[in-house]
Write an enzyme that holds these catalytic residues in place. Sequence first.
Site, PDB file in Angstrom:
ATOM      1  NE  ARG A  51      -2.992   0.582   3.277  1.00  0.00           N
ATOM      2  CZ  ARG A  51      -2.005   0.519   4.521  1.00  0.00           C
ATOM      3  NH1 ARG A  51      -1.426   1.609   4.634  1.00  0.00           N
ATOM      4  NH2 ARG A  51      -2.094  -0.177   5.458  1.00  0.00           N
ATOM      5  CE1 TYR A 103     -16.327  10.454 -16.175  1.00  0.00           C
ATOM      6  CE2 TYR A 103     -15.895  10.631 -13.836  1.00  0.00           C
ATOM      7  CZ  TYR A 103     -16.335   9.848 -15.143  1.00  0.00           C
ATOM      8  OH  TYR A 103     -16.357   8.614 -15.033  1.00  0.00           O
ATOM      9  CG  ASP A 175      -9.856  15.479 -15.015  1.00  0.00           C
ATOM     10  OD1 ASP A 175      -9.220  14.972 -15.860  1.00  0.00           O
ATOM     11  OD2 ASP A 175     -10.862  15.236 -14.614  1.00  0.00           O
ATOM     12  CE  LYS A 200     -12.416   7.186 -18.405  1.00  0.00           C
ATOM     13  NZ  LYS A 200     -12.883   8.463 -17.708  1.00  0.00           N
TER      14      LYS A 200
HETATM   15  C1  LIG Z   1     -13.229   8.979 -16.288  1.00  0.00           C
HETATM   16  C2  LIG Z   1     -13.029  10.152 -15.843  1.00  0.00           C
HETATM   17  C3  LIG Z   1     -12.712  10.516 -14.417  1.00  0.00           C
HETATM   18  C4  LIG Z   1     -12.767   9.497 -13.589  1.00  0.00           C
HETATM   19  O1  LIG Z   1     -12.019   8.589 -13.697  1.00  0.00           O
HETATM   20  P1  LIG Z   1     -12.173   6.953 -13.165  1.00  0.00           P
HETATM   21  O2  LIG Z   1     -11.056   6.241 -13.684  1.00  0.00           O
HETATM   22  O3  LIG Z   1     -13.094   6.538 -14.075  1.00  0.00           O
HETATM   23  O4  LIG Z   1     -12.280   6.882 -11.851  1.00  0.00           O
HETATM   24  C5  LIG Z   1     -12.445  11.826 -14.237  1.00  0.00           C
HETATM   25  N1  LIG Z   1     -12.302  12.836 -15.108  1.00  0.00           N
HETATM   26  C6  LIG Z   1     -12.647  12.789 -16.536  1.00  0.00           C
HETATM   27  C7  LIG Z   1     -12.609  13.660 -17.170  1.00  0.00           C
HETATM   28  C8  LIG Z   1     -12.790  11.375 -16.883  1.00  0.00           C
HETATM   29  O5  LIG Z   1     -12.962  11.298 -18.318  1.00  0.00           O
END
Ligand SMILES: *Cc1c(COP(=O)(O)O)cnc(C)c1O
Length: 384
Positions: A51, A103, A175, A200
Amino acid sequence: MCAKKLKFNTKTIHGGQRPDKAYGAVMPPIYQTSTYAQDTPGGHKGYEYSRSANPTRTALENSLASIENGNYGLAFASGLAAIDAVIKLLRPGDEVICTNDLYGGSYRLFKRIFEQYVIRFHFVDMEDLTNIEAHITHKTKLIWIETPTNPMMNIIDIKSVVQLAKKHDILTAVDNTFATPYLQTPLDLGADIVMHSATKYLGGHSDVVVGGLVVNDKDLADRLYFIQNASGAVCGPMDSFLTLRGIKTLHVRMQRHCENGKVVAEYLAHHPKIEKVYWPGFENHPNHKIAKNQMKDFGGMISFVPSGSSYEDAVKIVEKLQVFTLAESLGGVESLAGHPASMTHASIPKAEREKSGVVDALIRLSVGIEDVEDLIADLEQAIG
Ligand SMILES: *Cc1c(COP(=O)(O)O)cnc(C)c1O
């Protein structure tokens, strides 16, 4: 050679990486272990418990830091776990100003979890800085930026927001999931924290759920590391390995995502049955100039609204698609289509989401890296 001096494409492959010390393995081994033998109490080789740290995760964390031009990387169990760690820097009474077109999962985390702990979130249209300024008080501790926004593809001028935040001693987090460091590196624009859903584009193959944070400041890194270890939402060794493997081709994938995205966006824009197309590469996009300045290219994320169409018409189109898969998520090699109102943004109340343009008929595409002719033919048969 100092990894910071390498160019981007080289960094995706080599950034922060060394052949493994034990046998010279070129790819970091998957250290599928929770614990590590000690010669004497406290006599370990840098790893005690997975962890706190794991060598495969360390390799990913170094790679993340390298490609975002930062000093410290942290890898989490998901993008939302990474965001969760950032908000845990705050205390009850603190306030956050964030992008209104956010998001859906971030919105849910902020509203449904953190507001219970008396942290307040203001959702504002950041294309106009005065909207941000209007909400700044001595309680404001963080500005949360998402650009391009999801799913409306608005572009926020990171540099201007950062300048405003610095004037008031407020942290900024970006983000960077949609853009990836191939298109923009927010730390270079002065942001304090870069966040990723590596699920992604960074992973790129729709086979992991992983999150990441990158920062430059040592104190901020230490505080985030403390939260990562104390809360425990860490990225496992297998997922770290897969994400690292994905990152090695990020630059070639992104180049094709951008090329295909341009062709698909232009096809939709000229289609008589399409009313509106949202893509920052269009010269008539309201923030095209900022996008051009801030980003290397315009990406493969496109949203569109079929003419005069209803919820049902949009659903019919996404159901007819065959090469595009109807699915949540984005950024993989395969093209995906989504219907935000019923999928990614279903957790945002209708009135709230329509304020930012997420109407019932909106369709979002994540354009993959297939032959673009096949993608166009698929859209053609589905739109009719
Ligand atoms: C998918 C996504 C998230 C969240 O990420 P996870 O890996 O699904 O927890 C946050 N911000 C954006 C822009 C996203 O596309």
